[in-house]
Design a protein around this motif. Structure first.
Motif, PDB file in Angstrom:
ATOM      1  N   SER A   1       0.825  -1.209   0.000  1.00  0.00           N
ATOM      2  CA  SER A   1       0.000   0.000   0.000  1.00  0.00           C
ATOM      3  C   SER A   1       0.859   1.258   0.000  1.00  0.00           C
ATOM      4  O   SER A   1       0.568   2.225  -0.724  1.00  0.00           O
ATOM      5  N   LEU A   2       1.910   1.254   0.813  1.00  0.00           N
ATOM      6  CA  LEU A   2       2.779   2.429   0.892  1.00  0.00           C
ATOM      7  C   LEU A   2       3.614   2.609  -0.369  1.00  0.00           C
ATOM      8  O   LEU A   2       3.859   3.736  -0.807  1.00  0.00           O
ATOM      9  N   SER A   3       4.056   1.504  -0.959  1.00  0.00           N
ATOM     10  CA  SER A   3       4.913   1.611  -2.145  1.00  0.00           C
ATOM     11  C   SER A   3       4.113   1.947  -3.401  1.00  0.00           C
ATOM     12  O   SER A   3       4.590   2.695  -4.259  1.00  0.00           O
ATOM     13  N   VAL A   4       2.901   1.415  -3.533  1.00  0.00           N
ATOM     14  CA  VAL A   4       2.117   1.680  -4.732  1.00  0.00           C
ATOM     15  C   VAL A   4       1.643   3.135  -4.773  1.00  0.00           C
ATOM     16  O   VAL A   4       1.378   3.685  -5.855  1.00  0.00           O
ATOM     17  N   SER A   5       1.524   3.761  -3.604  1.00  0.00           N
ATOM     18  CA  SER A   5       1.068   5.150  -3.551  1.00  0.00           C
ATOM     19  C   SER A   5       2.200   6.127  -3.225  1.00  0.00           C
ATOM     20  O   SER A   5       1.938   7.315  -3.035  1.00  0.00           O
ATOM     21  N   SER A   6       3.430   5.650  -3.145  1.00  0.00           N
ATOM     22  CA  SER A   6       4.555   6.510  -2.776  1.00  0.00           C
ATOM     23  C   SER A   6       4.830   7.557  -3.851  1.00  0.00           C
ATOM     24  O   SER A   6       4.733   7.276  -5.048  1.00  0.00           O
ATOM     25  N   PHE A   7       5.183   8.740  -3.398  1.00  0.00           N
ATOM     26  CA  PHE A   7       5.486   9.823  -4.341  1.00  0.00           C
ATOM     27  C   PHE A   7       6.935  10.295  -4.215  1.00  0.00           C
ATOM     28  O   PHE A   7       7.617  10.492  -5.220  1.00  0.00           O
ATOM     29  N   VAL A   8       7.419  10.469  -2.995  1.00  0.00           N
ATOM     30  CA  VAL A   8       8.732  11.072  -2.774  1.00  0.00           C
ATOM     31  C   VAL A   8       9.842  10.226  -3.381  1.00  0.00           C
ATOM     32  O   VAL A   8      10.688  10.738  -4.132  1.00  0.00           O
ATOM     33  N   THR A   9       9.854   8.927  -3.071  1.00  0.00           N
ATOM     34  CA  THR A   9      10.934   8.059  -3.550  1.00  0.00           C
ATOM     35  C   THR A   9      10.971   7.963  -5.075  1.00  0.00           C
ATOM     36  O   THR A   9      12.041   8.132  -5.679  1.00  0.00           O
ATOM     37  N   PRO A  10       9.835   7.693  -5.764  1.00  0.00           N
ATOM     38  CA  PRO A  10       9.889   7.674  -7.230  1.00  0.00           C
ATOM     39  C   PRO A  10      10.253   9.026  -7.835  1.00  0.00           C
ATOM     40  O   PRO A  10      10.936   9.081  -8.866  1.00  0.00           O
ATOM     41  N   ALA A  11       9.814  10.111  -7.192  1.00  0.00           N
ATOM     42  CA  ALA A  11      10.107  11.435  -7.747  1.00  0.00           C
ATOM     43  C   ALA A  11      11.598  11.755  -7.677  1.00  0.00           C
ATOM     44  O   ALA A  11      12.160  12.346  -8.607  1.00  0.00           O
ATOM     45  N   ILE A  12      12.272  11.355  -6.575  1.00  0.00           N
ATOM     46  CA  ILE A  12      13.693  11.673  -6.403  1.00  0.00           C
ATOM     47  C   ILE A  12      14.581  10.672  -7.133  1.00  0.00           C
ATOM     48  O   ILE A  12      15.520  11.053  -7.836  1.00  0.00           O
ATOM     49  N   LEU A  13      14.300   9.372  -6.957  1.00  0.00           N
ATOM     50  CA  LEU A  13      15.174   8.341  -7.524  1.00  0.00           C
ATOM     51  C   LEU A  13      14.757   7.919  -8.934  1.00  0.00           C
ATOM     52  O   LEU A  13      15.566   7.335  -9.656  1.00  0.00           O
ATOM     53  N   GLY A  14      13.526   8.168  -9.303  1.00  0.00           N
ATOM     54  CA  GLY A  14      13.061   7.809 -10.642  1.00  0.00           C
ATOM     55  C   GLY A  14      12.981   8.992 -11.574  1.00  0.00           C
ATOM     56  O   GLY A  14      13.346   8.912 -12.745  1.00  0.00           O
ATOM     57  N   GLY A  15      12.496  10.120 -11.033  1.00  0.00           N
ATOM     58  CA  GLY A  15      12.372  11.323 -11.839  1.00  0.00           C
ATOM     59  C   GLY A  15      11.330  11.179 -12.937  1.00  0.00           C
ATOM     60  O   GLY A  15      10.534  10.231 -12.955  1.00  0.00           O
ATOM     61  N   PRO A  16      11.351  12.077 -13.905  1.00  0.00           N
ATOM     62  CA  PRO A  16      10.391  11.989 -15.021  1.00  0.00           C
ATOM     63  C   PRO A  16      10.587  10.743 -15.884  1.00  0.00           C
ATOM     64  O   PRO A  16       9.672  10.337 -16.602  1.00  0.00           O
ATOM     65  N   GLN A  17      11.770  10.134 -15.831  1.00  0.00           N
ATOM     66  CA  GLN A  17      12.036   8.949 -16.647  1.00  0.00           C
ATOM     67  C   GLN A  17      11.266   7.729 -16.162  1.00  0.00           C
ATOM     68  O   GLN A  17      10.958   6.835 -16.943  1.00  0.00           O
TER      69      GLN A  17
END
Length: 293
Positions: free
Chosen positions: A224-240
């Motif tokens: 639940s926390l990972s599927v809705s996470s925003f901070v981690t994908p935004a910093i480590l994943g970025g727009p890519q």
């Protein structure tokens, strides 16, 4: 008889009196905003005038009929599932050894597991971005050992997002599994050993089935926390590496298309809920799904 009824009524009133402040907060600060956001998801949007009063289901149709957006859905679920599986594999041995420790050692190990929660998630993600960058510790170490000739692309990939997620959510899984391990009656383990079962058979026949509720609880929390996470994908994943939470933020905060962003958000809630229900049914139907009384 009347006195018993009065006592029961009084007890119920006291219970509701205690729950009332929590219910008011939950309704006004969670349910009502979600309700109005749900209504907004069925409104039209115009770049010049903003949210219109016309009703439409086009926001949902647009998302579900576009292969690009469906790919983002698959990437979001895939990252969440990988994070959950890896977290279980890593957390179980740690939880097992902590549950077997005694006294201060157990307290120190538990504190060590919980210590990352004392640091901001943003700081932890930026720490991983430094480690995984082209000039970071990981690439420099691999190049100095002669294992690679040029830096690997680790940052702004799905791999970096999964690594960050596992690091962030690892304590939740450990605590959940520890709870199940500590509730196992030691006499059950001794009985298994007395009947001739070795450590491996005892683990797979006794310990693992009895800890399935803890694994399930931790899996639901981590997924639940990972599927809705925003901070981690935004910093480590970025727009890519766009996921649904990042896409909803982009539509609502950058493009100011609140109806479409709200529709993406509710689709994310629906997907997470359906996945958790399916996972729960699989566990219940499993022959090893032994509940702890």
């Amino acid at each position: 008889m009347m006195q018993k009824k009065r006592k029961k009524t009084k007890k119920q009133l006291e219970t509701w009196a205690l729950l009332l402040p929590i219910l008011v907060i939950f309704i006004f600060f969670f349910l009502l905003p979600l309700f109005f956001l749900f209504i907004t998801s069925f409104k039209t949007f115009d770049a010049s005038s903003g949210i219109a009063n016309e009703w439409t289901i086009q926001n949902y149709v647009k998302f579900l009929s576009d292969p690009f957006y469906l790919g983002i859905v698959w990437r979001t679920v895939k990252i969440a599932l990988l994070t959950t599986i890896i977290t279980i594999v890593i957390s179980y041995p740690v939880a097992f050894h902590i549950s077997k420790a005694n006294g201060r050692i157990k307290n120190y190990l538990t504190l060590l597991v919980l210590s990352p929660l004392l640091i901001s998630m943003v700081i932890r993600c930026y720490g991983w971005s430094i480690l995984l960058s082209n000039n970071g510790v990981v690439n420099n170490t691999l190049m100095s050992l002669g294992w690679i000739d040029k830096p690997l692309t680790l940052l702004y990939t799905e791999l970096s997002v999964v690594i960050g997620m596992v690091h962030v959510l690892f304590p939740y899984m450990v605590l959940s599994i520890m709870g199940s391990l500590e509730r196992i009656d030691p006499s059950v383990i001794r009985a298994s050993q007395n009947l001739g079962a070795g450590p491996v058979r005892t683990f797979f026949s006794i310990v693992l089935p009895l800890t399935l509720p803890g694994i399930f609880a931790g899996s639901v929390m981590v997924f639940s926390l990972s599927v809705s996470s925003f901070v981690t994908p935004a910093i480590l994943g970025g727009p890519q590496v766009k996921v649904m939470s990042y896409l909803a933020y982009e539509q609502a905060a950058v493009l100011l298309n609140w109806p479409y962003g709200a529709a993406i958000g509710f689709l994310l809630i629906f997907i997470a809920t359906i996945t958790i229900i399916m996972y729960s049914k699989i566990l219940v139907r499993s022959e090893k799904g032994v509940a702890i009384q």
